[in-house]
Design a protein around this motif. Sequence first.
Motif, short mmCIF file in Angstrom:
data_model
loop_
_atom_site.label_atom_id
_atom_site.label_comp_id
_atom_site.label_asym_id
_atom_site.label_seq_id
_atom_site.Cartn_x
_atom_site.Cartn_y
_atom_site.Cartn_z
N HIS A 34 0.81 -1.22 0.00
CA HIS A 34 0.00 0.00 0.00
C HIS A 34 0.84 1.28 0.00
N VAL A 35 2.17 1.13 0.01
CA VAL A 35 3.04 2.31 -0.01
C VAL A 35 3.35 2.65 -1.46
N LYS A 36 2.46 3.38 -2.08
CA LYS A 36 2.62 3.73 -3.48
C LYS A 36 2.63 5.25 -3.65
N ASN A 37 3.36 5.72 -4.64
CA ASN A 37 3.47 7.15 -4.86
C ASN A 37 3.79 7.44 -6.32
N ALA A 38 3.72 8.69 -6.68
CA ALA A 38 3.88 9.07 -8.08
C ALA A 38 5.31 9.40 -8.48
N ALA A 39 6.19 9.61 -7.50
CA ALA A 39 7.53 10.10 -7.84
C ALA A 39 8.65 9.21 -7.32
N TYR A 40 8.70 8.99 -6.01
CA TYR A 40 9.86 8.32 -5.44
C TYR A 40 10.01 6.89 -5.95
N GLY A 41 8.97 6.07 -5.78
CA GLY A 41 9.05 4.69 -6.25
C GLY A 41 9.33 4.59 -7.73
N PRO A 42 8.58 5.31 -8.57
CA PRO A 42 8.86 5.26 -10.01
C PRO A 42 10.28 5.72 -10.37
N SER A 43 10.83 6.68 -9.63
CA SER A 43 12.21 7.10 -9.92
C SER A 43 13.19 5.97 -9.68
N LYS A 44 12.90 5.15 -8.68
CA LYS A 44 13.77 4.00 -8.39
C LYS A 44 13.55 2.87 -9.39
N SER A 45 12.32 2.71 -9.87
CA SER A 45 12.07 1.71 -10.91
C SER A 45 12.85 2.08 -12.17
N ALA A 46 12.85 3.37 -12.50
CA ALA A 46 13.61 3.83 -13.66
C ALA A 46 15.11 3.61 -13.45
N LEU A 47 15.58 3.87 -12.23
CA LEU A 47 16.99 3.64 -11.91
C LEU A 47 17.35 2.16 -12.08
N ASN A 48 16.45 1.29 -11.63
CA ASN A 48 16.70 -0.15 -11.78
C ASN A 48 16.83 -0.52 -13.26
N ALA A 49 15.93 0.02 -14.08
CA ALA A 49 15.97 -0.28 -15.50
C ALA A 49 17.26 0.23 -16.16
N TYR A 50 17.67 1.43 -15.76
CA TYR A 50 18.92 1.98 -16.30
C TYR A 50 20.11 1.11 -15.90
N THR A 51 20.10 0.61 -14.68
CA THR A 51 21.21 -0.20 -14.20
C THR A 51 21.34 -1.50 -14.99
N ILE A 52 20.21 -2.11 -15.33
CA ILE A 52 20.23 -3.32 -16.15
C ILE A 52 20.90 -3.02 -17.49
N ALA A 53 20.51 -1.91 -18.11
CA ALA A 53 21.09 -1.54 -19.41
C ALA A 53 22.57 -1.22 -19.29
N LEU A 54 22.94 -0.53 -18.21
CA LEU A 54 24.35 -0.16 -17.99
C LEU A 54 25.21 -1.40 -17.79
N ALA A 55 24.73 -2.31 -16.97
CA ALA A 55 25.49 -3.55 -16.71
C ALA A 55 25.69 -4.33 -18.01
N TYR A 56 24.66 -4.35 -18.83
CA TYR A 56 24.77 -5.05 -20.12
C TYR A 56 25.80 -4.39 -21.02
N GLU A 57 25.77 -3.09 -21.08
CA GLU A 57 26.68 -2.37 -21.96
C GLU A 57 28.14 -2.54 -21.54
N LEU A 58 28.37 -2.70 -20.23
CA LEU A 58 29.73 -2.82 -19.71
C LEU A 58 30.13 -4.29 -19.47
N ARG A 59 29.35 -5.21 -20.00
CA ARG A 59 29.52 -6.64 -19.68
C ARG A 59 30.86 -7.23 -20.12
N GLU A 60 31.49 -6.65 -21.14
CA GLU A 60 32.76 -7.18 -21.64
C GLU A 60 33.96 -6.62 -20.88
N MET A 61 33.70 -5.72 -19.94
CA MET A 61 34.75 -5.14 -19.11
C MET A 61 34.61 -5.66 -17.68
#
Length: 245
Positions: free
Chosen positions: A157-184
Motif C-alpha cells: 500500500h506504499v505507493k506514490n507518483a515520484a519516489y518509487g517510479p524514480s527508483k524503478s527507472a533507476l533499476n531499468a537503467y542499471t540493467i542496461a548499464l550492466a549489459y553495456e559494460l559486460r565485456e569489461m
Amino acid sequence: MKTVLITGANRSIGLETAKQLSEKGLFVYLGSRNLENGEQVVKELTEKGFQNIKAVEIDVTNPDSISAAKSSIENEQGKLDILINNAGILGVIPQTTTETPVKDIQDVFDTNFFGVIRVTQAFLDLLKKSDSPRISNITSGLGSLTLHSDPNWKYYHVKNAAYGPSKSALNAYTIALAYELREMPFKVNVIDPGYTATDFNAHSGPGSVESAASFIIKHTLTDDSAPSGQYYSNDIEDETGISPW
C-alpha cells in the motif's frame, strides 16, 4: 589503496557507508552538495580516528559541480575504483498519481534518476582505469514492480507518483548499464539497503544504518566471479538477498 566516491554521504546511510569503507582501508571521497557541511563531517570523523576520508562538493543535479568533482578526483588519484550513487530525495509528500504536480515528480527524477546518469557518465573514464571497477546504485524496495503488484507484500500500500517510479527507472537503467559494460571487469548492481531509520523517513524504518551500510558494502566489494546487473535488497529474507524486479 582503492578509492571510492559516495554521493550524498554527509549523513545517514551514505555517511555510515563512508565510515565502514574507511575502516576497511579504502580512500573515501565523501560527496556532499555543500562543501562546508562535508568538511565539517570529515573533521568530526578525523577527530574520532577515521582516516583517508576527504569531502568533495558534488551536486548530482548540477553538471558543473559534477565536472569539478571529477577533475578534483582525477588530479588527486588518476582513477576511481568504486562509485556508489547514493544521493536521493523523497520529494514532496503526499505524492498521489492524480494530483501531484509534474514539476514535483520531475524534481525527484532529476536527483534519483538523471543525477545517477550524470555522475556515472562523468566518472566512467576514471572507473575504466581501475582493475576492478564497481558501480552500486542505491535503490529501494519501492522500485520493484513485481513486489508492488503483489497484494501480499508488506509494503503493497506504499505507493506514490515520484519516489518509487524514480527508483524503478533507476533499476531499468542499471540493467542496461550492466549489459553495456559486460565485456569489461565492471560489476554494476542496484542495492536496496532496506527500510532504514534515517532522517529521510523521520526514523520510521526498522533497520539500522549500520546494517544498511554493511549490506551495501557486501554487494559492492565483490570478487570477479560476482554477478552484475543484479537487484539486491536487505529486506529480502534469504541468503542471496536477491529481489524480484
